[in-house]
Design a protein around this motif. Structure first.
Motif, PDB file in Angstrom:
ATOM      1  N   HIS A 123      17.165 -20.008   5.804  1.00 27.63           N
ATOM      2  CA  HIS A 123      18.061 -20.163   6.065  1.00 27.63           C
ATOM      3  C   HIS A 123      19.191 -18.830   5.200  1.00 27.63           C
ATOM      4  O   HIS A 123      19.018 -18.524   3.890  1.00 27.63           O
ATOM      5  N   ARG A 125      21.966 -19.004   4.025  1.00 27.42           N
ATOM      6  CA  ARG A 125      22.313 -19.930   2.767  1.00 27.42           C
ATOM      7  C   ARG A 125      21.963 -19.517   1.294  1.00 27.42           C
ATOM      8  O   ARG A 125      22.074 -19.630   0.252  1.00 27.42           O
ATOM      9  N   HIS A 126      20.457 -19.770   1.452  1.00 27.21           N
ATOM     10  CA  HIS A 126      19.395 -20.283   0.378  1.00 27.21           C
ATOM     11  C   HIS A 126      19.238 -17.910   0.428  1.00 27.21           C
ATOM     12  O   HIS A 126      18.400 -17.417   0.542  1.00 27.21           O
ATOM     13  N   LYS A 127      19.512 -18.265  -1.539  1.00 31.79           N
ATOM     14  CA  LYS A 127      19.574 -16.446  -1.572  1.00 31.79           C
ATOM     15  C   LYS A 127      18.070 -16.227  -2.186  1.00 31.79           C
ATOM     16  O   LYS A 127      18.039 -15.776  -3.885  1.00 31.79           O
ATOM     17  N   LYS A 241      21.157 -22.133  -3.083  1.00 27.55           N
ATOM     18  CA  LYS A 241      22.217 -22.026  -2.281  1.00 27.55           C
ATOM     19  C   LYS A 241      24.142 -22.267  -2.424  1.00 27.55           C
ATOM     20  O   LYS A 241      24.076 -22.632  -2.888  1.00 27.55           O
ATOM     21  N   SER A 242      24.253 -21.542  -2.004  1.00 27.30           N
ATOM     22  CA  SER A 242      25.777 -21.160  -2.165  1.00 27.30           C
ATOM     23  C   SER A 242      26.694 -21.443  -1.480  1.00 27.30           C
ATOM     24  O   SER A 242      26.592 -22.975  -1.223  1.00 27.30           O
TER      25      SER A 242
END
Length: 242
Positions: A123, A125-127, A241-242
């Motif tokens: 995903h 959002r998950h860096k 996660k941002s």
């Protein structure tokens, strides 16, 4: 009791996002009844679940790390008969790659039948950091490397900031080896990033995925992930996660 889309994902049929789409399209039945609600919860050990007419059998989740060679497709099958990443595993479970590496790119690739786990790692959002080492034609200048680090404009939008390090230079052959760390996963992204600064990628290898690397492995080697590694990856994705 677990959410229906989670059960479908854990069965290795599809990612959770794809499972939600299948539910909304009326392609999922629970105990013989079509379900179109995403919030419904089921008992995976008692309820009869079907996806597009196929019964869902919950598999034990498995997780593997593959050192993908070049000339291999990041898929479970290929209509042209080329070698695919699942050819390197002799297991009963239906696994699929977490993301992908191009046909002509080698390196670290994860495979699993846990759709929720795969979706978590992929995903946007998950860096999760991925480290690539590229041999490029041409020797990038310091300004060009800074440009890569800041982010470059691609046809599908600007890239996020990256970490860039020149590893070596061959001035006679006019080539360089550069390490690039990114947390995105767009199609042929690393190659396209180097193209924006006028450098063609000759060889490309993914050396790390988060804290995992290829230590002690050769192209074509595969090993199961340790439970602590799976746990750490989950925790890392949530932390990043941002």
């Amino acid at each position: 009791m677990e959410r229906l889309q989670k059960v479908i994902a854990q069965a290795g049929i599809a990612s959770r996002r794809k499972a939600e789409q299948l539910i909304l399209e009326g392609k999922v039945k629970v105990n013989g009844q079509v379900v179109k609600e995403l919030g419904i919860k089921v008992n995976p050990n008692q309820d009869d679940i079907e996806v597009e007419g196929v019964p869902v059998e919950k598999e034990e989740p498995v997780y593997f790390l593959l050192y993908k060679p070049t000339g291999v497709i990041s898929s479970v099958k290929d209509d042209k008969g080329r070698k695919v990443v699942t050819d390197f595993l002799e297991i009963e479970q239906r696994v699929y790659p977490v993301g992908r590496l191009d046909y002509d790119t080698s390196g670290l690739l994860l495979l699993t039948n846990d759709g929720e786990f795969a979706n978590l790692l992929m995903h946007p959002r998950h860096k999760i950091e991925k480290v690539y080492v590229a041999k490029v034609k041409g020797i990038p200048t310091r300004d060009q490397l800074k440009l890569l680090a800041r982010g470059v404009k691609l046809e599908d939008g600007p890239t996020a900031p990256a970490k860039v390090k020149m590893l070596s230079v061959d001035r006679r052959k006019q080539t360089a080896i550069v390490k690039l760390t990114i947390h995105e996963g767009r199609n042929r992204q690393v190659r396209r990033m180097f193209e924006t600064i006028g450098c063609e990628v000759m060889k490309l290898k993914r050396e790390q995925f988060a804290f995992l690397d290829l230590s002690g492995m050769n192209p074509g080697d595969v090993r199961p992930l340790k439970p602590i590694e799976v746990k750490h990856l989950r925790e890392l994705a949530v932390t990043k996660k941002s």
